[in-house]
Design a protein around this motif. Structure first.
Motif, PDB file in Angstrom:
ATOM      1  N   UNK A   2       1.000  -1.189   0.052  1.00  0.00           N
ATOM      2  CA  UNK A   2      -0.002  -0.059  -0.066  1.00  0.00           C
ATOM      3  C   UNK A   2       0.705   1.269   0.019  1.00  0.00           C
ATOM      4  N   UNK A   3       2.032   1.267   0.882  1.00  0.00           N
ATOM      5  CA  UNK A   3       2.958   2.213   1.016  1.00  0.00           C
ATOM      6  C   UNK A   3       3.470   2.541  -0.478  1.00  0.00           C
ATOM      7  N   UNK A   4       3.925   1.578  -1.133  1.00  0.00           N
ATOM      8  CA  UNK A   4       4.579   1.745  -2.377  1.00  0.00           C
ATOM      9  C   UNK A   4       3.427   2.410  -3.387  1.00  0.00           C
ATOM     10  N   UNK A   5       2.262   1.943  -3.440  1.00  0.00           N
ATOM     11  CA  UNK A   5       1.387   2.320  -4.485  1.00  0.00           C
ATOM     12  C   UNK A   5       0.846   3.750  -4.028  1.00  0.00           C
ATOM     13  N   UNK A   6       0.863   4.315  -2.763  1.00  0.00           N
ATOM     14  CA  UNK A   6       0.455   5.384  -2.415  1.00  0.00           C
ATOM     15  C   UNK A   6       1.691   6.197  -2.999  1.00  0.00           C
ATOM     16  N   UNK A   7       2.880   5.882  -2.659  1.00  0.00           N
ATOM     17  CA  UNK A   7       4.226   6.743  -3.405  1.00  0.00           C
ATOM     18  C   UNK A   7       3.871   6.955  -4.991  1.00  0.00           C
ATOM     19  N   UNK A   8       3.469   5.802  -5.544  1.00  0.00           N
ATOM     20  CA  UNK A   8       3.437   6.148  -6.852  1.00  0.00           C
ATOM     21  C   UNK A   8       2.225   6.838  -7.419  1.00  0.00           C
ATOM     22  N   UNK A   9       1.267   6.698  -6.350  1.00  0.00           N
ATOM     23  CA  UNK A   9      -0.152   7.606  -6.796  1.00  0.00           C
ATOM     24  C   UNK A   9       0.422   9.196  -6.679  1.00  0.00           C
ATOM     25  N   UNK A  10       0.976   9.197  -5.436  1.00  0.00           N
ATOM     26  CA  UNK A  10       1.392  10.918  -5.250  1.00  0.00           C
ATOM     27  C   UNK A  10       1.950  11.442  -6.192  1.00  0.00           C
ATOM     28  N   UNK A  11       3.435  10.530  -6.522  1.00  0.00           N
ATOM     29  CA  UNK A  11       4.105  10.743  -7.777  1.00  0.00           C
ATOM     30  C   UNK A  11       3.362  11.349  -9.060  1.00  0.00           C
ATOM     31  N   UNK A  12       2.544  10.559  -9.372  1.00  0.00           N
ATOM     32  CA  UNK A  12       1.747  10.651 -10.675  1.00  0.00           C
ATOM     33  C   UNK A  12       0.972  11.875 -10.756  1.00  0.00           C
ATOM     34  N   UNK A  13       0.620  12.352  -9.421  1.00  0.00           N
ATOM     35  CA  UNK A  13       0.105  13.833  -9.278  1.00  0.00           C
ATOM     36  C   UNK A  13       0.585  15.030  -9.399  1.00  0.00           C
ATOM     37  N   UNK A  14       1.782  14.779  -9.101  1.00  0.00           N
ATOM     38  CA  UNK A  14       2.937  16.113  -8.909  1.00  0.00           C
ATOM     39  C   UNK A  14       3.780  16.313 -10.170  1.00  0.00           C
ATOM     40  N   UNK A  15       3.758  17.512 -10.358  1.00  0.00           N
ATOM     41  CA  UNK A  15       4.538  17.889 -11.684  1.00  0.00           C
ATOM     42  C   UNK A  15       6.275  17.613 -11.407  1.00  0.00           C
ATOM     43  N   UNK A  16       6.592  17.872 -10.027  1.00  0.00           N
ATOM     44  CA  UNK A  16       8.095  17.629  -9.753  1.00  0.00           C
ATOM     45  C   UNK A  16       7.926  16.741  -8.299  1.00  0.00           C
ATOM     46  N   UNK A  17       8.266  15.514  -8.699  1.00  0.00           N
ATOM     47  CA  UNK A  17       8.070  14.554  -7.334  1.00  0.00           C
ATOM     48  C   UNK A  17       9.101  14.281  -6.529  1.00  0.00           C
ATOM     49  N   UNK A  18       9.414  15.633  -5.783  1.00  0.00           N
ATOM     50  CA  UNK A  18      10.785  15.239  -5.005  1.00  0.00           C
ATOM     51  C   UNK A  18      10.123  14.620  -3.643  1.00  0.00           C
ATOM     52  N   UNK A  19      11.229  13.905  -2.903  1.00  0.00           N
ATOM     53  CA  UNK A  19      10.831  13.016  -1.592  1.00  0.00           C
ATOM     54  C   UNK A  19      10.153  13.776  -0.605  1.00  0.00           C
ATOM     55  N   UNK A  20      10.714  15.265  -0.580  1.00  0.00           N
ATOM     56  CA  UNK A  20       9.991  16.112   0.586  1.00  0.00           C
ATOM     57  C   UNK A  20       8.412  15.976   0.471  1.00  0.00           C
ATOM     58  N   UNK A  21       8.111  16.492  -0.705  1.00  0.00           N
ATOM     59  CA  UNK A  21       6.576  16.538  -1.145  1.00  0.00           C
ATOM     60  C   UNK A  21       5.919  15.280  -0.938  1.00  0.00           C
ATOM     61  N   UNK A  22       6.357  14.151  -1.430  1.00  0.00           N
ATOM     62  CA  UNK A  22       5.972  12.874  -1.079  1.00  0.00           C
ATOM     63  C   UNK A  22       5.716  12.530   0.374  1.00  0.00           C
ATOM     64  N   UNK A  23       6.880  12.801   0.889  1.00  0.00           N
ATOM     65  CA  UNK A  23       6.533  12.511   2.542  1.00  0.00           C
ATOM     66  C   UNK A  23       5.750  13.220   3.146  1.00  0.00           C
ATOM     67  N   UNK A  24       5.452  14.532   2.666  1.00  0.00           N
ATOM     68  CA  UNK A  24       4.471  15.555   3.367  1.00  0.00           C
ATOM     69  C   UNK A  24       3.101  15.194   2.968  1.00  0.00           C
ATOM     70  N   UNK A  25       2.757  14.874   1.621  1.00  0.00           N
ATOM     71  CA  UNK A  25       1.747  14.423   1.454  1.00  0.00           C
ATOM     72  C   UNK A  25       1.043  13.344   2.040  1.00  0.00           C
ATOM     73  N   UNK A  26       1.980  12.136   1.828  1.00  0.00           N
ATOM     74  CA  UNK A  26       1.916  10.970   2.751  1.00  0.00           C
ATOM     75  C   UNK A  26       1.421  11.260   4.266  1.00  0.00           C
ATOM     76  N   UNK A  27       2.158  12.145   4.798  1.00  0.00           N
ATOM     77  CA  UNK A  27       1.838  12.207   6.164  1.00  0.00           C
ATOM     78  C   UNK A  27       0.593  12.909   6.392  1.00  0.00           C
ATOM     79  N   UNK A  28      -0.012  13.771   5.754  1.00  0.00           N
ATOM     80  CA  UNK A  28      -1.342  14.396   5.697  1.00  0.00           C
ATOM     81  C   UNK A  28      -2.359  13.322   5.132  1.00  0.00           C
ATOM     82  N   UNK A  29      -2.060  12.691   4.242  1.00  0.00           N
ATOM     83  CA  UNK A  29      -3.164  11.522   3.972  1.00  0.00           C
ATOM     84  C   UNK A  29      -3.173  10.645   5.004  1.00  0.00           C
TER      85      UNK A  29
END
Length: 107
Positions: free
Chosen positions: A11-38
């Motif tokens: 689930x975590x890997x697919x959540x990472x892939x999902x978030x990355x697919x929605x971002x114009x620039x998928x840096x790990x800081x943004x991904x971690x922050x979005x996953x935290x709020x989700x």
């Protein structure tokens, strides 16, 4: 009795892939922050997090512990880098901080 959440790698890997697919620039800081709020919202509304990860307070915001371990392994910056082959074809990194999704998330 408080139960520790159980990390859900798939689930975590697919959540990472999902978030990355929605971002114009998928840096790990943004991904971690979005996953935290989700995870926080899911915990509040459903009583459980999406990833089951444990968040650690760091200087630039919360960091999901197990996901950070996966990121380090894929970047070959960890003792556990031998496990990075498990994520080949899933995602890789450009300049160590930009995640490149190599497949679509399994919804």
């Amino acid at each position: 009795m408080n139960k520790q959440p159980v990390f859900k790698k798939d689930k975590a890997v697919n959540a990472i892939l999902y978030v990355a697919s929605k971002l114009e620039r998928s840096d790990i800081h943004k991904i971690c922050k979005i996953l935290y709020f989700a995870d926080q919202k899911s915990l509040s509304e459903c009583g459980r997090s999406i990833t089951g990860d444990t968040y650690i307070a760091m200087n630039y915001g919360p960091v999901p512990s197990y996901i950070e371990d996966i990121f380090k392994a894929v970047r070959h910056q960890s003792y556990f880098s031998q496990y990075a082959t498990e994520f080949e074809g899933v995602f890789s990194f450009q300049n160590d901080y930009i995640l490149i999704a190599e497949r679509e998330p399994d919804m």
